[in-house]
Design an enzyme around this catalytic site. Structure first.
Site, PDB file in Angstrom:
ATOM      1  N   HIS A   1       0.816  -1.218   0.000  1.00 30.11           N
ATOM      2  CA  HIS A   1       0.000   0.000   0.000  1.00 30.11           C
ATOM      3  C   HIS A   1       0.850   1.269   0.000  1.00 30.11           C
ATOM      4  CE1 HIS A   1      -3.746   1.953  -0.039  1.00 30.11           C
ATOM      5  NE2 HIS A   1      -4.419   1.171   0.804  1.00 30.11           N
ATOM      6  N   ARG A   2       2.154   1.136   0.206  1.00 30.28           N
ATOM      7  CA  ARG A   2       3.031   2.300   0.060  1.00 30.28           C
ATOM      8  C   ARG A   2       3.193   2.670  -1.407  1.00 30.28           C
ATOM      9  NH1 ARG A   2       8.383  -0.001   2.661  1.00 30.28           N
ATOM     10  NH2 ARG A   2       7.762  -1.603   1.141  1.00 30.28           N
TER      11      ARG A   2
END
Length: 385
Positions: A355-356
């Site tokens: 999700h980064r």
């Protein structure tokens, strides 16, 4: 001479000693396997740097050692008297493995092969003879002793936490504590693809459904390269990789291993199918090289054949960005746009991503594109023209 642990691939820093393949006093030639070690990705044999006689080991099985550590001491052949030379064991690594796994001292076996080579059959015959002898002795010496009713039951069983299992654990912990995982679930209609695979099989052109999945993923990755990337936090960049080297998770007796199928973006579905089968067989027979398991950019896990039909939250192969897991397909009633009920073959898909690097909306678009190619194989073939 000190024989040390060297880097056997991908900048490894340590390995666990699995077992010894020779014993003190054995004469070895250059490149003869001396001991087996387990890294976080593979089992490897450490070869002898030159001919000599094994003096002693400086490590123990189960011990984790760093690169550069001394593993054993090797004496020069010329310094040893000829009258003190032990029996030379000639056997393949696989034959030695059979002996080790069954607790057989290979030095007690007389080889029936050329030049006294010990064969697999020699091992099995030795095991059979030893079993018969043990049974005869047990029958002869058996004494029945009543067991006290107050004897406490054995309530604990243990299995070793080392080797590949321990290395897998380290990689999983590294991944889950480094990458903020997010998992997206999707349903894919595989009815037409299954029909197409069935038609190919009827004309003696069998292609596994996974080969189609791999090609469809590669096409989708071209359009969504963010999932075929590596996050370089130190330099504050996301490296988009043009080559699609997709890892294929294989469930083996020693644990999960992920051989890598390279340059899928350049290969036909037929070639993908053939190379995938070859890699899977090598994994199941513990024959993978460091090249076979390194350099992956994306990973898949096909748990459908095991019966996994609902979903999962797979852990990403660090430092990759995403992993897709395919689950068992099953026939289900589906309502069409004109409110008709039809039976379709539906497969669940689980996609974990970093999700980064990417957001949920991008993951949805990616799986939508993959689903479009799978649900209508003609579109998949058009993309390959």
């Amino acid at each position: 001479m000190e024989v040390k642990l060297h880097d056997i691939g991908e900048g490894m820093t340590e390995a666990e000693v699995n077992c010894f393949l020779v014993k003190p006093g054995d004469i070895v030639k250059a490149d003869d396997p001396l001991l087996e070690v387990q890294t976080d990705k593979m089992t490897a044999e450490i070869p002898s740097p030159r001919a000599g006689i094994i003096r002693e080991f400086t490590v123990k099985p189960g011990e984790t050692v760093s690169v550069g550590s001394t593993l054993l001491l090797l004496d020069d052949l010329a310094a040893e008297k000829k009258t003190n030379q032990p029996k030379r064991i000639i056997a393949s690594p696989f034959t030695r493995k059979i002996a080790r796994e069954n607790g057989i001292d290979i030095h007690k076996i007389d080889g029936s092969g050329p030049a006294g080579r010990i064969t697999d059959e020699d091992i099995y015959q030795y095991m059979t003879a030893a079993s018969l002898k043990k049974n005869e002795q047990t029958t002869k010496d058996t004494v029945y002793i009543p067991v006290s009713v107050h004897q406490p039951p054995q309530t604990k069983d243990t299995i070793p936490f080392r080797g590949r299992r321990k290395q897998i654990a380290k990689k999983m912990v590294q991944s889950i504590y480094t990458i903020p995982h997010c998992t997206h679930f999707e349903e894919i209609d595989v009815t037409h693809l299954l029909q197409f695979c069935s038609e190919l099989k009827k004309v003696n052109q069998p292609i596994s459904i996974t080969a189609f999945f791999l090609k469809a993923l590669s096409i989708s990755l071209k359009e969504f390269p963010i999932f075929n990337a590596v996050l370089d936090e130190e330099n504050e960049v996301i490296q988009l990789q043009k080559e699609h080297h997709i890892g294929i998770a294989v469930d083996t007796e020693e644990g999960l291993i992920v051989p890598v199928l390279r340059h899928i973006e350049e290969k036909s579905i037929r070639v993908i199918h053939t190379e995938m089968k070859q890699l899977t067989n090598k994994a199941l027979n513990n024959q993978l090289s460091i090249t076979d398991i390194s350099g992956g950019t994306f990973t898949i896990s096909n748990v459908g054949p095991l019966g996994g039909s609902i979903g999962a939250t797979p852990i990403i192969q660090y430092p990759e960005v995403a992993l897709v897991s395919f689950h068992k397909h099953k026939k289900m009633p589906v309502v069409t746009d004109d409110d008709q009920i039809i039976i379709r073959s539906i497969m669940n898909l689980s996609m974990s991503f970093d999700h980064r690097v990417a957001d949920g909306a991008t993951a949805v678009r990616f799986t939508n594109r993959f689903a479009m190619l799978i649900q209508d194989p003609k579109l998949l073939l058009l993309e390959m023209v």
